[in-house]
Design a protein around this motif. Sequence first.
Motif, PDB file in Angstrom:
ATOM      1  N   VAL A   1     -43.595 -72.375  51.074  1.00 38.68           N
ATOM      2  CA  VAL A   1     -42.850 -71.120  50.952  1.00 38.68           C
ATOM      3  C   VAL A   1     -43.238 -70.404  49.661  1.00 38.68           C
ATOM      4  O   VAL A   1     -43.444 -69.185  49.647  1.00 38.68           O
ATOM      5  CB  VAL A   1     -41.334 -71.380  50.991  1.00 38.68           C
ATOM      6  CG1 VAL A   1     -40.547 -70.099  50.731  1.00 38.68           C
ATOM      7  CG2 VAL A   1     -40.924 -71.965  52.334  1.00 38.68           C
ATOM      8  N   ARG A   2     -43.346 -71.145  48.584  1.00 37.79           N
ATOM      9  CA  ARG A   2     -43.731 -70.539  47.300  1.00 37.79           C
ATOM     10  C   ARG A   2     -45.144 -69.980  47.369  1.00 37.79           C
ATOM     11  O   ARG A   2     -45.450 -68.935  46.777  1.00 37.79           O
ATOM     12  CB  ARG A   2     -43.604 -71.569  46.185  1.00 37.79           C
ATOM     13  CG  ARG A   2     -42.177 -72.088  46.006  1.00 37.79           C
ATOM     14  CD  ARG A   2     -42.093 -73.176  44.956  1.00 37.79           C
ATOM     15  NE  ARG A   2     -42.296 -72.642  43.637  1.00 37.79           N
ATOM     16  CZ  ARG A   2     -41.326 -72.157  42.866  1.00 37.79           C
ATOM     17  NH1 ARG A   2     -40.076 -72.131  43.309  1.00 37.79           N
ATOM     18  NH2 ARG A   2     -41.581 -71.691  41.663  1.00 37.79           N
ATOM     19  N   LEU A   3     -46.027 -70.670  48.093  1.00 37.64           N
ATOM     20  CA  LEU A   3     -47.391 -70.161  48.271  1.00 37.64           C
ATOM     21  C   LEU A   3     -47.377 -68.850  49.050  1.00 37.64           C
ATOM     22  O   LEU A   3     -48.072 -67.889  48.682  1.00 37.64           O
ATOM     23  CB  LEU A   3     -48.241 -71.205  49.000  1.00 37.64           C
ATOM     24  CG  LEU A   3     -49.674 -70.775  49.351  1.00 37.64           C
ATOM     25  CD1 LEU A   3     -50.477 -70.489  48.088  1.00 37.64           C
ATOM     26  CD2 LEU A   3     -50.361 -71.845  50.194  1.00 37.64           C
ATOM     27  N   ALA A   4     -46.595 -68.797  50.119  1.00 36.78           N
ATOM     28  CA  ALA A   4     -46.498 -67.565  50.903  1.00 36.78           C
ATOM     29  C   ALA A   4     -45.929 -66.423  50.068  1.00 36.78           C
ATOM     30  O   ALA A   4     -46.382 -65.274  50.168  1.00 36.78           O
ATOM     31  CB  ALA A   4     -45.631 -67.799  52.142  1.00 36.78           C
ATOM     32  N   GLN A   5     -44.948 -66.715  49.212  1.00 37.76           N
ATOM     33  CA  GLN A   5     -44.388 -65.688  48.339  1.00 37.76           C
ATOM     34  C   GLN A   5     -45.450 -65.125  47.392  1.00 37.76           C
ATOM     35  O   GLN A   5     -45.602 -63.910  47.250  1.00 37.76           O
ATOM     36  CB  GLN A   5     -43.224 -66.257  47.537  1.00 37.76           C
ATOM     37  CG  GLN A   5     -41.988 -66.591  48.362  1.00 37.76           C
ATOM     38  CD  GLN A   5     -40.920 -67.297  47.544  1.00 37.76           C
ATOM     39  OE1 GLN A   5     -41.205 -67.884  46.502  1.00 37.76           O
ATOM     40  NE2 GLN A   5     -39.692 -67.249  48.010  1.00 37.76           N
ATOM     41  N   GLY A   6     -46.182 -66.026  46.744  1.00 40.81           N
ATOM     42  CA  GLY A   6     -47.198 -65.585  45.790  1.00 40.81           C
ATOM     43  C   GLY A   6     -48.316 -64.790  46.447  1.00 40.81           C
ATOM     44  O   GLY A   6     -48.746 -63.748  45.926  1.00 40.81           O
ATOM     45  N   LEU A   7     -48.798 -65.261  47.594  1.00 38.58           N
ATOM     46  CA  LEU A   7     -49.876 -64.555  48.290  1.00 38.58           C
ATOM     47  C   LEU A   7     -49.422 -63.184  48.771  1.00 38.58           C
ATOM     48  O   LEU A   7     -50.184 -62.214  48.704  1.00 38.58           O
ATOM     49  CB  LEU A   7     -50.361 -65.392  49.479  1.00 38.58           C
ATOM     50  CG  LEU A   7     -51.110 -66.680  49.138  1.00 38.58           C
ATOM     51  CD1 LEU A   7     -51.450 -67.445  50.412  1.00 38.58           C
ATOM     52  CD2 LEU A   7     -52.381 -66.377  48.357  1.00 38.58           C
ATOM     53  N   THR A   8     -48.192 -63.085  49.242  1.00 41.49           N
ATOM     54  CA  THR A   8     -47.686 -61.798  49.721  1.00 41.49           C
ATOM     55  C   THR A   8     -47.558 -60.792  48.594  1.00 41.49           C
ATOM     56  O   THR A   8     -47.946 -59.619  48.734  1.00 41.49           O
ATOM     57  CB  THR A   8     -46.328 -61.988  50.419  1.00 41.49           C
ATOM     58  OG1 THR A   8     -46.469 -62.913  51.504  1.00 41.49           O
ATOM     59  CG2 THR A   8     -45.817 -60.666  50.973  1.00 41.49           C
ATOM     60  N   LEU A   9     -47.016 -61.219  47.447  1.00 37.66           N
ATOM     61  CA  LEU A   9     -46.891 -60.310  46.306  1.00 37.66           C
ATOM     62  C   LEU A   9     -48.266 -59.859  45.811  1.00 37.66           C
ATOM     63  O   LEU A   9     -48.468 -58.677  45.503  1.00 37.66           O
ATOM     64  CB  LEU A   9     -46.126 -60.995  45.179  1.00 37.66           C
ATOM     65  CG  LEU A   9     -44.627 -61.220  45.414  1.00 37.66           C
ATOM     66  CD1 LEU A   9     -44.021 -61.974  44.238  1.00 37.66           C
ATOM     67  CD2 LEU A   9     -43.909 -59.888  45.611  1.00 37.66           C
TER      68      LEU A   9
ATOM     69  N   LEU B   1     -56.701 -60.282  53.676  1.00 41.41           N
ATOM     70  CA  LEU B   1     -56.993 -61.719  53.805  1.00 41.41           C
ATOM     71  C   LEU B   1     -55.884 -62.564  53.167  1.00 41.41           C
ATOM     72  O   LEU B   1     -55.507 -63.615  53.711  1.00 41.41           O
ATOM     73  CB  LEU B   1     -58.339 -62.031  53.151  1.00 41.41           C
ATOM     74  CG  LEU B   1     -59.574 -61.421  53.831  1.00 41.41           C
ATOM     75  CD1 LEU B   1     -60.828 -61.724  53.022  1.00 41.41           C
ATOM     76  CD2 LEU B   1     -59.721 -61.949  55.260  1.00 41.41           C
ATOM     77  N   LEU B   2     -55.357 -62.102  52.036  1.00 49.76           N
ATOM     78  CA  LEU B   2     -54.279 -62.847  51.384  1.00 49.76           C
ATOM     79  C   LEU B   2     -53.010 -62.851  52.234  1.00 49.76           C
ATOM     80  O   LEU B   2     -52.348 -63.886  52.373  1.00 49.76           O
ATOM     81  CB  LEU B   2     -53.983 -62.252  50.012  1.00 49.76           C
ATOM     82  CG  LEU B   2     -55.054 -62.451  48.936  1.00 49.76           C
ATOM     83  CD1 LEU B   2     -54.641 -61.772  47.642  1.00 49.76           C
ATOM     84  CD2 LEU B   2     -55.317 -63.932  48.692  1.00 49.76           C
TER      85      LEU B   2
ATOM     86  N   ALA C   1     -51.077 -66.068  53.942  1.00 48.08           N
ATOM     87  CA  ALA C   1     -49.650 -66.358  53.770  1.00 48.08           C
ATOM     88  C   ALA C   1     -48.953 -66.492  55.130  1.00 48.08           C
ATOM     89  O   ALA C   1     -48.165 -67.424  55.344  1.00 48.08           O
ATOM     90  CB  ALA C   1     -48.992 -65.253  52.949  1.00 48.08           C
ATOM     91  N   LEU C   2     -49.253 -65.586  56.043  1.00 41.35           N
ATOM     92  CA  LEU C   2     -48.635 -65.635  57.369  1.00 41.35           C
ATOM     93  C   LEU C   2     -49.065 -66.880  58.134  1.00 41.35           C
ATOM     94  O   LEU C   2     -48.262 -67.498  58.840  1.00 41.35           O
ATOM     95  CB  LEU C   2     -49.010 -64.379  58.154  1.00 41.35           C
ATOM     96  CG  LEU C   2     -48.395 -63.066  57.641  1.00 41.35           C
ATOM     97  CD1 LEU C   2     -49.145 -61.866  58.220  1.00 41.35           C
ATOM     98  CD2 LEU C   2     -46.930 -62.984  58.006  1.00 41.35           C
ATOM     99  N   SER C   3     -50.330 -67.256  57.996  1.00 40.99           N
ATOM    100  CA  SER C   3     -50.836 -68.429  58.710  1.00 40.99           C
ATOM    101  C   SER C   3     -50.191 -69.715  58.198  1.00 40.99           C
ATOM    102  O   SER C   3     -49.790 -70.577  58.985  1.00 40.99           O
ATOM    103  CB  SER C   3     -52.361 -68.506  58.571  1.00 40.99           C
ATOM    104  OG  SER C   3     -52.988 -67.365  59.104  1.00 40.99           O
ATOM    105  N   VAL C   4     -50.095 -69.841  56.870  1.00 40.89           N
ATOM    106  CA  VAL C   4     -49.468 -71.033  56.291  1.00 40.89           C
ATOM    107  C   VAL C   4     -48.019 -71.141  56.736  1.00 40.89           C
ATOM    108  O   VAL C   4     -47.539 -72.214  57.128  1.00 40.89           O
ATOM    109  CB  VAL C   4     -49.571 -70.996  54.758  1.00 40.89           C
ATOM    110  CG1 VAL C   4     -48.717 -72.087  54.130  1.00 40.89           C
ATOM    111  CG2 VAL C   4     -51.028 -71.155  54.321  1.00 40.89           C
TER     112      VAL C   4
END
Length: 243
Positions: free
Chosen positions: A101-109, A150-151, A155-158
């Motif tokens: 979840v934290r990875l998805a947050q960082g990639l989205t921002l 791509l980022l 995030a969506l894929s993870v």
Amino acid sequence: MQTPASMVMGIVFAPLGLVLVFTAAITPQWREGQARLAMSGPGSMLRSGLRTQGLGIRPGAVEALLLVRSDGLWESCLQMAPPELKHCWPVSGAYQKDPRVRLAQGLTLTSLFLCGTGIVLACIGVRCWKDLPLRGVAATGGLLMVLASLLSVTALSVYTHNLSRLGLQGHSYNRHTQLSLGPAGSLYFGWLGSCLQMLGGVALMFSLKQPKCPTCPACPELPACTCPENNNKANMDIYEVSC
């Protein structure tokens, strides 16, 4: 100046993609599940859990209720019917601490920042108020948009791949209700926005190629619009064309 079609595509699709990805990021519907819960018997222990979230249920008011649980990157919600109650709170606990979840947050921002920067560069590069666009600047903006796409896709894929396991280890709601969580609307907004960002960025990158002006048959080194033979024609308007 007639703006190239590739630049028009880029400056139209990229902002639309940014709005959709931003909408996905701030809404709490990345995953959603529902279950019908009994308010008596073994399931009655759920009532105390609901009270801790600020949703009090009077004993004996209903025999069963429909619980809808939804989670986003920064907010979670519970909705019940009957009665029609909805309560949202910032993500916390195991879900908030989950590294995926934290990875998805960082990639989205990061994706939102890169796409916004790319749009600014694209606007500077296209500069419709001038005869000549800055093709290199516009193409750089397109490259940032592609990276942003791509980022956000990563995030969506993870998140989608681990959707049913994020922060649910030992969660009381999931253990006692067998709540089955699936993808929700925010994910679809994110996927669509990422695709539009990619299309806009690729279109702007294609605009880097310098177009060729038609040449004058009598003077190959001159554009056709400045051909000497055209200057002798009467009643003809002469326009300067910049490529």
